[in-house]
Write a protein that holds these residues in place. Structure first.
Motif, mmCIF file in Angstrom:
data_model
loop_
_atom_site.group_PDB
_atom_site.id
_atom_site.type_symbol
_atom_site.label_atom_id
_atom_site.label_comp_id
_atom_site.label_asym_id
_atom_site.label_seq_id
_atom_site.Cartn_x
_atom_site.Cartn_y
_atom_site.Cartn_z
ATOM 1 N N GLY A 156 -1.067 -7.341 1.124
ATOM 2 C CA GLY A 156 -0.147 -7.197 0.009
ATOM 3 C C GLY A 156 -0.516 -8.037 -1.189
ATOM 4 N N LEU A 157 0.461 -8.163 -2.084
ATOM 5 C CA LEU A 157 0.286 -8.904 -3.333
ATOM 6 C C LEU A 157 1.333 -10.000 -3.438
ATOM 7 C CD1 LEU A 157 -0.201 -5.918 -5.851
ATOM 8 C CD2 LEU A 157 -1.960 -7.091 -4.490
ATOM 9 N N SER A 186 1.425 -2.648 -6.913
ATOM 10 C CA SER A 186 1.181 -2.423 -5.493
ATOM 11 C C SER A 186 1.227 -0.935 -5.163
ATOM 12 C CB SER A 186 2.229 -3.182 -4.666
ATOM 13 O OG SER A 186 2.056 -2.938 -3.295
ATOM 14 N N GLU A 200 -1.888 1.404 -3.741
ATOM 15 C CA GLU A 200 -1.788 2.194 -2.512
ATOM 16 C C GLU A 200 -2.235 3.635 -2.755
ATOM 17 O OE1 GLU A 200 1.679 0.165 0.211
ATOM 18 O OE2 GLU A 200 2.316 1.643 -1.291
ATOM 19 N N LEU A 253 -0.053 -1.481 1.519
ATOM 20 C CA LEU A 253 0.112 -2.889 1.154
ATOM 21 C C LEU A 253 1.582 -3.234 1.424
ATOM 22 C CD1 LEU A 253 -1.886 -2.948 -2.222
ATOM 23 C CD2 LEU A 253 -2.652 -3.775 0.018
ATOM 24 N N LEU A 284 5.112 -7.693 -0.303
ATOM 25 C CA LEU A 284 5.281 -8.117 -1.695
ATOM 26 C C LEU A 284 5.916 -9.507 -1.636
ATOM 27 C CD1 LEU A 284 6.650 -5.190 -3.921
ATOM 28 C CD2 LEU A 284 4.510 -6.453 -4.201
#
Length: 233
Positions: A163-164, A188, A192, A199, A202
């Motif tokens: 993820g981010l 994100s 994807e 992902l 978050l």
């Protein structure tokens, strides 16, 4: 110790209630947001109290401190997360020691983490830290550089991008952070679709603004002061 335990348990119960309320208000599934208790500069004894009460996810920012706590609390099955800035020379000390490293912002750092994970025979979960506001004083990759970094990380067999993460500017009013949370969510979703990947994480939202972050899709919020009180250092 009894007073400290009472304080910690009351604090984390209040935070968990606020998270649950925010999740419900946003129309999201109960349990879809993980609370990360940010335990940096707080003693291992505090972490153990919270662990015994059911808290599993803890965030640390300082390499030596976090590794010392891991050793002291090795008898507990804690989900350790590394959320601090990470210099390349320290990458070998954290890779393979944390459930996830949230502060990856360059291919150089990713390659070093991958090399160490490979030597340990493990796959290290990582998140890309994005500097959504373009703040010079903050770490993180610029939004427009995220696709290239994802593409490069995809070739590293011992890293798994989950993820981010972002740390938006501080605002007295939590609503000020909303556009930055929304941008990370949209980024994100865009990645994807672009790469055909998932992902799921978050990582965004802290003590003062996690309700807004949850409304904008956060899956993991970082709360320290409201749980532990002021830091000891």
């Amino acid at each position: 110790m009894e007073n400290r335990e009472k304080e910690l348990l009351e604090n984390i119960a209040a935070v968990n209630k606020d998270i649950a309320d925010a999740v419900e208000k946003a129309g999201r599934k109960p349990g879809s947001v993980t609370l990360m208790a940010v335990s940096k500069l707080h003693p291992a004894s505090d972490i153990e109290i919270l662990f015994r009460a059911g808290q599993r996810c803890f965030g640390e920012s300082y390499m030596q401190e976090s590794l010392a706590k891991q050793e002291e609390l090795a008898h507990l099955d804690i989900d350790w997360h590394y959320i601090g800035g990470l210099q390349s020379k320290k990458a070998k000390y954290v890779s393979g020691r944390f459930c996830a490293i949230h502060s990856v912002d360059s291919i150089k750092l990713a390659e070093l983490l991958n090399k160490k994970a490979c030597s340990l025979g493990v796959v290290q979960n990582i998140l890309i830290q994005v500097n959504t506001a373009g703040e010079e004083q903050k770490s993180g990759v610029a939004e427009e550089q995220v696709p290239a970094l994802i593409e490069q990380i995809a070739s590293l067999d011992n890293l798994k991008l989950t993820g981010l993460m972002a740390l938006p500017p501080f605002f007295g009013d939590p609503e000020g952070a909303r556009p930055y949370f929304a941008r990370l969510r949209m980024l994100s979703e865009g990645m994807e679709k672009l790469f055909g990947i998932k992902l799921p994480e978050l990582s965004m939202g802290m003590t003062g603004d996690f309700r807004v972050a949850i409304e904008e899709g956060s899956t993991m919020v970082r709360v320290g002061t409201r749980i532990f009180g002021q830091r000891s250092g």
